[in-house]
Motif scaffolding. Structure first.
Motif, PDB file in Angstrom:
ATOM      1  N   LYS A   1       0.905  -1.147  -0.095  1.00 36.17           N
ATOM      2  CA  LYS A   1      -0.090   0.009  -0.077  1.00 36.17           C
ATOM      3  C   LYS A   1       0.937   1.414  -0.074  1.00 36.17           C
ATOM      4  N   ASN A   2       1.902   1.363   0.672  1.00 37.33           N
ATOM      5  CA  ASN A   2       2.930   2.291   0.952  1.00 37.33           C
ATOM      6  C   ASN A   2       3.930   2.320  -0.184  1.00 37.33           C
ATOM      7  N   ILE A   3       4.549   1.316  -0.613  1.00 34.72           N
ATOM      8  CA  ILE A   3       5.453   0.989  -1.524  1.00 34.72           C
ATOM      9  C   ILE A   3       4.946   0.230  -2.862  1.00 34.72           C
ATOM     10  N   PRO A   4       4.206   0.597  -3.533  1.00 35.08           N
ATOM     11  CA  PRO A   4       3.599  -0.622  -4.600  1.00 35.08           C
ATOM     12  C   PRO A   4       4.447  -1.116  -5.538  1.00 35.08           C
ATOM     13  N   ASP A   5       5.919  -0.865  -5.403  1.00 38.61           N
ATOM     14  CA  ASP A   5       6.662  -1.604  -6.101  1.00 38.61           C
ATOM     15  C   ASP A   5       7.736  -2.658  -5.268  1.00 38.61           C
ATOM     16  N   ALA A   6       7.340  -3.024  -4.284  1.00 41.03           N
ATOM     17  CA  ALA A   6       7.560  -3.884  -3.176  1.00 41.03           C
ATOM     18  C   ALA A   6       7.406  -5.207  -3.510  1.00 41.03           C
ATOM     19  N   LYS A   7       8.064  -5.680  -4.460  1.00 42.32           N
ATOM     20  CA  LYS A   7       7.471  -6.744  -5.369  1.00 42.32           C
ATOM     21  C   LYS A   7       8.376  -8.133  -4.612  1.00 42.32           C
ATOM     22  N   LEU A   8       9.589  -7.796  -4.131  1.00 49.67           N
ATOM     23  CA  LEU A   8      10.262  -8.824  -3.431  1.00 49.67           C
ATOM     24  C   LEU A   8       9.629  -9.336  -2.417  1.00 49.67           C
ATOM     25  N   GLU A   9       9.226  -8.480  -1.754  1.00 48.56           N
ATOM     26  CA  GLU A   9       8.342  -8.849  -0.209  1.00 48.56           C
ATOM     27  C   GLU A   9       7.165  -9.890  -0.563  1.00 48.56           C
ATOM     28  N   LEU A  10       6.536  -9.413  -1.683  1.00 51.27           N
ATOM     29  CA  LEU A  10       5.262  -9.957  -2.013  1.00 51.27           C
ATOM     30  C   LEU A  10       5.730 -11.663  -2.488  1.00 51.27           C
ATOM     31  N   THR A  11       6.847 -11.666  -3.390  1.00 51.29           N
ATOM     32  CA  THR A  11       7.191 -12.821  -3.814  1.00 51.29           C
ATOM     33  C   THR A  11       7.743 -13.827  -2.969  1.00 51.29           C
ATOM     34  N   LEU A  12       8.583 -13.148  -1.971  1.00 56.41           N
ATOM     35  CA  LEU A  12       8.850 -14.093  -0.884  1.00 56.41           C
ATOM     36  C   LEU A  12       7.921 -14.483  -0.125  1.00 56.41           C
ATOM     37  N   LEU A  13       6.492 -14.013  -0.100  1.00 54.32           N
ATOM     38  CA  LEU A  13       5.301 -14.381   0.488  1.00 54.32           C
ATOM     39  C   LEU A  13       4.843 -15.477  -0.136  1.00 54.32           C
ATOM     40  N   ILE A  14       4.954 -15.425  -1.415  1.00 52.27           N
ATOM     41  CA  ILE A  14       4.067 -16.437  -2.199  1.00 52.27           C
ATOM     42  C   ILE A  14       4.987 -17.666  -2.199  1.00 52.27           C
ATOM     43  N   CYS A  15       6.264 -17.365  -2.339  1.00 50.29           N
ATOM     44  CA  CYS A  15       7.257 -18.606  -2.428  1.00 50.29           C
ATOM     45  C   CYS A  15       7.182 -19.389  -1.077  1.00 50.29           C
ATOM     46  N   SER A  16       6.663 -18.721  -0.017  1.00 49.05           N
ATOM     47  CA  SER A  16       6.740 -19.435   1.355  1.00 49.05           C
ATOM     48  C   SER A  16       5.328 -20.306   1.432  1.00 49.05           C
ATOM     49  N   ILE A  17       4.385 -19.971   0.359  1.00 49.24           N
ATOM     50  CA  ILE A  17       2.965 -20.815   0.427  1.00 49.24           C
ATOM     51  C   ILE A  17       3.084 -22.149   0.712  1.00 49.24           C
ATOM     52  N   PRO A  18       3.918 -22.928  -0.300  1.00 49.97           N
ATOM     53  CA  PRO A  18       4.092 -24.559  -0.193  1.00 49.97           C
ATOM     54  C   PRO A  18       4.732 -25.120   0.894  1.00 49.97           C
ATOM     55  N   THR A  19       5.756 -24.439   1.565  1.00 52.26           N
ATOM     56  CA  THR A  19       6.164 -25.105   2.847  1.00 52.26           C
ATOM     57  C   THR A  19       5.146 -24.744   3.999  1.00 52.26           C
ATOM     58  N   PHE A  20       4.604 -23.649   4.017  1.00 52.67           N
ATOM     59  CA  PHE A  20       3.575 -23.341   5.335  1.00 52.67           C
ATOM     60  C   PHE A  20       2.490 -24.312   5.028  1.00 52.67           C
ATOM     61  N   ALA A  21       2.050 -24.454   3.837  1.00 53.96           N
ATOM     62  CA  ALA A  21       0.699 -25.099   3.473  1.00 53.96           C
ATOM     63  C   ALA A  21       1.042 -26.545   4.094  1.00 53.96           C
ATOM     64  N   ILE A  22       2.151 -27.245   3.588  1.00 56.97           N
ATOM     65  CA  ILE A  22       2.176 -28.622   3.830  1.00 56.97           C
ATOM     66  C   ILE A  22       2.322 -28.824   5.366  1.00 56.97           C
ATOM     67  N   GLY A  23       3.034 -27.785   6.035  1.00 53.99           N
ATOM     68  CA  GLY A  23       3.491 -28.186   7.460  1.00 53.99           C
ATOM     69  C   GLY A  23       1.887 -27.793   8.239  1.00 53.99           C
ATOM     70  N   LEU A  24       1.184 -26.849   7.825  1.00 52.08           N
ATOM     71  CA  LEU A  24      -0.023 -26.570   8.609  1.00 52.08           C
ATOM     72  C   LEU A  24      -1.011 -27.962   8.245  1.00 52.08           C
ATOM     73  N   THR A  25      -0.982 -28.409   7.044  1.00 59.28           N
ATOM     74  CA  THR A  25      -1.840 -29.620   6.783  1.00 59.28           C
ATOM     75  C   THR A  25      -1.294 -30.711   7.809  1.00 59.28           C
ATOM     76  N   GLU A  26      -0.238 -30.954   7.889  1.00 63.79           N
ATOM     77  CA  GLU A  26       0.493 -31.914   8.967  1.00 63.79           C
ATOM     78  C   GLU A  26      -0.290 -31.534  10.365  1.00 63.79           C
ATOM     79  N   ASP A  27      -0.239 -30.264  10.687  1.00 59.38           N
ATOM     80  CA  ASP A  27      -0.725 -30.186  12.142  1.00 59.38           C
ATOM     81  C   ASP A  27      -2.068 -30.309  11.975  1.00 59.38           C
TER      82      ASP A  27
END
Length: 359
Positions: A66-92
């Protein structure tokens, strides 16, 4: 700062909501196994604290965009983290996901980082060995292995209230400090928003253990710290690559020692749990005999500070000599020797007297 506050308060409130509503979801969200070799809690507790951290990160990244529209690295890293978080949460939630499947999805997240962020490990600052990294594929494979390994390492050290979460916070503060020294606002933001999200969970987890981190939370923390560490040394050539290794020294050596112990000494799969981790020995042989009561600061809660100090043995020299490969290599060697010596002393019932600080 506003992004960090957004991460903290959203994580804090979601954690509170999970705890207050556990009677509605306890059937699928709680840890009912009270008898395993790595189980030291005596009450059924929700193990989906990672969900709070993930939501905290989500709101912090939205605030950043919202404050820095070109903050693509932060958003990309968040998206990249989805598989590892999702499989861990599924195990939980299901308790049925194999170790191999969890490793595969964590590996997938690491590959996504390499592909979308175009980052790899290109040097170790070691003569002759650095020649190997002139081949780009080597650096990518090494980075993928490092991220996957550290994500699982945080899951391995997640054995007691506040242990892996505070180790994560301390490590992230150190990364943020180096980012501040180098005036890299992206690294500072990545480190502090995760620290804020973890802290929102930590308040409810330590010392009483009202909620657990779970595999999803441990994998997410380890993944984020590994990626942030690698991004730091990739963006700044003046930072020694050994900084990323030493700052994560405790979870790394715990994992490597665990693999060695299970595979060589016990002759079983490294993925099978056992009850002789460093933190387990501290609980059983130093603290448990003296604190069997059920008060708010029991032996479980007293265990984590020992390991926070152990982690500090790697983090302190990391921030002091972040630019000096020889100093960091020496600190790595000293830490490994110290770890093995203390571990062997505890195993042989010869615990150093200075470790019995409350007996």
């Amino acid at each position: 700062m506003s992004g960090v506050l957004a991460a903290f308060f959203s994580s804090f409130l979601v954690t509170l909501l999970i705890i207050r509503s556990k009677h509605l979801h306890s059937r699928i969200s709680s840890d009912f196994d009270l008898s395993g070799p790595q189980k030291f809690h005596k009450k059924i507790v929700p193990r989906i604290g990672g969900l709070s951290i993930a939501i905290g990160l989500f709101f912090a990244i939205l605030f950043r965009l919202k404050n820095i529209p070109d903050a693509k690295l932060e958003l990309t890293l968040l998206i990249c983290s989805i598989p590892t978080f999702a499989i861990g949460l599924t195990e939980d939630l299901t308790k049925k996901i194999s170790v191999r499947m969890r490793l595969f999805f964590t590996l997938l997240s690491a590959i996504l980082v390499a592909y979308f962020l175009q980052v790899s490990i290109s040097r170790l600052d070691v003569p002759y060995l650095d020649y190997v990294f002139t081949f780009p594929l080597v650096g990518v494979v090494f980075m993928v292995f490092a991220i996957t390994g550290l994500a699982n390492a945080y899951n391995i050290i997640d054995g007691f209230n506040g242990l892996s979460s505070m180790v994560g916070i301390i490590t992230l503060f150190a990364i943020a400090y180096i980012g501040y020294v180098l005036m890299d606002t992206t690294i500072i933001y990545l480190a502090l928003v995760m620290a804020g999200a973890i802290l929102g969970f930590f308040i409810w987890n330590y010392p009483r253990g009202l909620i657990f981190l779970g595999d999803g939370g441990a994998y997410l923390i380890g993944f984020w710290i590994a990626a942030s560490s690698i991004l730091l040394i990739s963006r700044h050539q003046e930072v020694s690559p050994w900084f990323a290794l030493l700052i994560n020294g405790y979870p790394i050596i715990e994992t490597l020692f665990t693999i060695y112990r299970r595979k060589i000494h016990q002759g079983k799969s490294p993925g099978q749990p056992d009850g002789i981790h460093f933190h387990t020995l501290i609980y059983r042989r130093i603290l448990s005999p003296h604190h069997q009561n059920e008060n708010w600061f029991s032996a479980n809660a007293r265990t984590a500070p020992y390991l926070w100090v152990l982690a500090g043995m790697t983090i302190a020299p990391s921030i002091l000599w972040w630019h000096s490969t020889p100093m960091l290599m020496g600190a790595c060697l000293l830490f490994v020797i110290s770890y093995v010596w203390i571990y062997s002393r505890i195993v042989k019932f010869k615990t150093p007297s200075w470790m019995h600080i409350d007996s």
